[in-house]
Write a protein that holds these residues in place. Structure first.
Motif, PDB file in Angstrom:
ATOM      1  N   ARG A  79      33.295 -11.014  -4.131  1.00  0.00           N
ATOM      2  CA  ARG A  79      32.418 -10.194  -4.973  1.00  0.00           C
ATOM      3  C   ARG A  79      31.233  -9.702  -4.148  1.00  0.00           C
ATOM      4  NH1 ARG A  79      28.991 -12.082  -9.888  1.00  0.00           N
ATOM      5  NH2 ARG A  79      28.928 -10.155 -11.052  1.00  0.00           N
ATOM      6  N   ASP A  80      30.866  -8.423  -4.302  1.00  0.00           N
ATOM      7  CA  ASP A  80      29.740  -7.861  -3.558  1.00  0.00           C
ATOM      8  C   ASP A  80      28.530  -7.708  -4.469  1.00  0.00           C
ATOM      9  OD1 ASP A  80      28.247  -6.839  -1.471  1.00  0.00           O
ATOM     10  OD2 ASP A  80      29.067  -4.812  -1.647  1.00  0.00           O
ATOM     11  N   ILE A  81      27.583  -8.620  -4.306  1.00  0.00           N
ATOM     12  CA  ILE A  81      26.297  -8.504  -5.012  1.00  0.00           C
ATOM     13  C   ILE A  81      25.340  -7.823  -4.033  1.00  0.00           C
ATOM     14  CG2 ILE A  81      24.391  -9.714  -6.122  1.00  0.00           C
ATOM     15  CD1 ILE A  81      26.361 -11.991  -6.744  1.00  0.00           C
ATOM     16  N   LEU A 121      28.890  -8.123   2.901  1.00  0.00           N
ATOM     17  CA  LEU A 121      28.663  -7.799   4.309  1.00  0.00           C
ATOM     18  C   LEU A 121      27.776  -8.833   4.991  1.00  0.00           C
ATOM     19  CD1 LEU A 121      27.968  -3.975   3.879  1.00  0.00           C
ATOM     20  CD2 LEU A 121      30.120  -5.067   4.582  1.00  0.00           C
ATOM     21  N   ASP A 122      27.045  -9.622   4.192  1.00  0.00           N
ATOM     22  CA  ASP A 122      26.076 -10.603   4.689  1.00  0.00           C
ATOM     23  C   ASP A 122      25.089  -9.938   5.648  1.00  0.00           C
ATOM     24  OD1 ASP A 122      24.794 -13.056   4.992  1.00  0.00           O
ATOM     25  OD2 ASP A 122      26.086 -13.663   6.662  1.00  0.00           O
ATOM     26  N   GLU A 123      24.532  -8.802   5.178  1.00  0.00           N
ATOM     27  CA  GLU A 123      23.571  -8.095   6.021  1.00  0.00           C
ATOM     28  C   GLU A 123      22.608  -7.264   5.177  1.00  0.00           C
ATOM     29  OE1 GLU A 123      25.933  -5.536   8.552  1.00  0.00           O
ATOM     30  OE2 GLU A 123      25.914  -3.925   7.077  1.00  0.00           O
ATOM     31  N   TYR A 124      21.434  -7.052   5.767  1.00  0.00           N
ATOM     32  CA  TYR A 124      20.450  -6.130   5.215  1.00  0.00           C
ATOM     33  C   TYR A 124      20.733  -4.752   5.785  1.00  0.00           C
ATOM     34  CZ  TYR A 124      17.640 -10.067   3.623  1.00  0.00           C
ATOM     35  OH  TYR A 124      17.204 -11.196   2.984  1.00  0.00           O
ATOM     36  N   ARG A 125      20.495  -3.733   4.980  1.00  0.00           N
ATOM     37  CA  ARG A 125      20.564  -2.349   5.447  1.00  0.00           C
ATOM     38  C   ARG A 125      19.272  -1.653   5.058  1.00  0.00           C
ATOM     39  NH1 ARG A 125      26.750  -0.233   4.486  1.00  0.00           N
ATOM     40  NH2 ARG A 125      27.644  -1.573   6.100  1.00  0.00           N
ATOM     41  N   ILE A 149      26.688   2.204  -5.901  1.00  0.00           N
ATOM     42  CA  ILE A 149      27.777   2.534  -6.820  1.00  0.00           C
ATOM     43  C   ILE A 149      29.008   1.665  -6.555  1.00  0.00           C
ATOM     44  CG2 ILE A 149      29.444   4.364  -7.361  1.00  0.00           C
ATOM     45  CD1 ILE A 149      27.085   6.306  -7.308  1.00  0.00           C
ATOM     46  N   ARG A 150      29.243   1.315  -5.311  1.00  0.00           N
ATOM     47  CA  ARG A 150      30.417   0.495  -4.952  1.00  0.00           C
ATOM     48  C   ARG A 150      30.220  -0.999  -5.213  1.00  0.00           C
ATOM     49  NH1 ARG A 150      30.787   3.698   0.230  1.00  0.00           N
ATOM     50  NH2 ARG A 150      32.073   5.464  -0.357  1.00  0.00           N
ATOM     51  N   ALA A 151      28.995  -1.432  -5.383  1.00  0.00           N
ATOM     52  CA  ALA A 151      28.705  -2.861  -5.567  1.00  0.00           C
ATOM     53  C   ALA A 151      29.337  -3.386  -6.858  1.00  0.00           C
ATOM     54  CB  ALA A 151      27.199  -3.088  -5.595  1.00  0.00           C
ATOM     55  N   ASP A 152      29.726  -4.653  -6.828  1.00  0.00           N
ATOM     56  CA  ASP A 152      30.200  -5.301  -8.049  1.00  0.00           C
ATOM     57  C   ASP A 152      29.037  -5.588  -8.987  1.00  0.00           C
ATOM     58  OD1 ASP A 152      33.003  -5.496  -7.355  1.00  0.00           O
ATOM     59  OD2 ASP A 152      32.390  -6.985  -5.872  1.00  0.00           O
ATOM     60  N   LEU A 153      27.847  -5.835  -8.398  1.00  0.00           N
ATOM     61  CA  LEU A 153      26.636  -6.089  -9.174  1.00  0.00           C
ATOM     62  C   LEU A 153      25.436  -5.692  -8.319  1.00  0.00           C
ATOM     63  CD1 LEU A 153      25.219  -7.397 -11.687  1.00  0.00           C
ATOM     64  CD2 LEU A 153      25.205  -9.548 -10.392  1.00  0.00           C
ATOM     65  N   VAL A 154      24.507  -4.953  -8.908  1.00  0.00           N
ATOM     66  CA  VAL A 154      23.243  -4.626  -8.247  1.00  0.00           C
ATOM     67  C   VAL A 154      22.159  -5.460  -8.912  1.00  0.00           C
ATOM     68  CG1 VAL A 154      21.537  -2.836  -7.703  1.00  0.00           C
ATOM     69  CG2 VAL A 154      23.982  -2.264  -7.736  1.00  0.00           C
ATOM     70  N   VAL A 155      21.415  -6.214  -8.088  1.00  0.00           N
ATOM     71  CA  VAL A 155      20.340  -7.058  -8.595  1.00  0.00           C
ATOM     72  C   VAL A 155      19.023  -6.521  -8.054  1.00  0.00           C
ATOM     73  CG1 VAL A 155      19.343  -9.385  -8.664  1.00  0.00           C
ATOM     74  CG2 VAL A 155      21.832  -9.082  -8.697  1.00  0.00           C
TER      75      VAL A 155
END
Length: 186
Positions: A2-4, A39-43, A58-64
């Motif tokens: 899951r991509d948070i 990705l385990d990274e900051y952008r 938009i691609r994230a499973d959840l935006v916090v």
């Protein structure tokens, strides 16, 4: 996996610069920062990279975020045709805390009481740094904004993780007493 995606942005202009809070889309993004669990990274995104930022959200499973539904998204809305609040899955911790307590708390108040440390600066500092950058062309001012914004994203992530792990966040009430607000984010 899951991509948070944890998210925050800073602006180029204040509410008074754009004629009030109803014109957030005119504030301009100076810097946006995300942290992706997949990705385990900051952008770090500059204004020219707003499309890439929107695509990641938009691609994230959840935006916090913290107040990202009513502040960050409307600012970013000036760069996209997507309705970000509608086309993303979101956990806006400010809205969740406000639902529980009936009033708003600053992210710094939750971070300080729950984690023992708060934010490194505030949005007004970021606005001043942007003005210094515009005046001097010195990119070190933009780097200060990026560093501050990245730290805010880290604080947001840590507060979220604390809430998930413990089922509550701490804050100091008006009498200086530590209180808890329930979080149902797991």
């Amino acid at each position: 996996m899951r991509d948070i995606v944890f998210f925050d942005l800073e602006t180029q202009r204040s509410f008074s610069d754009v004629g009030g809070a109803s014109n957030k889309d005119k504030m301009g993004m100076s810097v946006g920062v995300t942290y992706s669990t997949k990705l385990d990274e900051y952008r770090i995104y500059g204004e020219a990279d707003a499309d890439a930022l929107v695509n990641q959200l938009i691609r994230a499973d959840l935006v916090v975020g913290y107040n990202h539904i009513y502040f960050d998204y409307p600012v970013l809305q000036g760069y996209t045709i997507y309705d970000l609040a509608e086309q993303t899955v979101n956990l806006d911790m400010l809205l969740e805390v406000e639902k529980e307590l009936g009033h708003r708390l600053k992210l710094d108040a939750l971070a300080s009481a729950s984690l023992g440390s708060g934010k490194s600066a505030d949005g007004l500092d970021a606005l001043r740094w942007w003005q210094q950058y515009k005046k001097t062309g010195d990119h070190s001012w933009v780097m200060k904004i990026a560093e501050y914004c990245a730290f805010d994203v880290k604080v947001t992530k840590c507060v979220y993780e604390y809430g998930v792990e413990h089922g509550f966040l701490k804050y100091e009430d008006k009498q200086g007493q530590i209180q808890e607000v329930k979080t149902d984010w797991a």
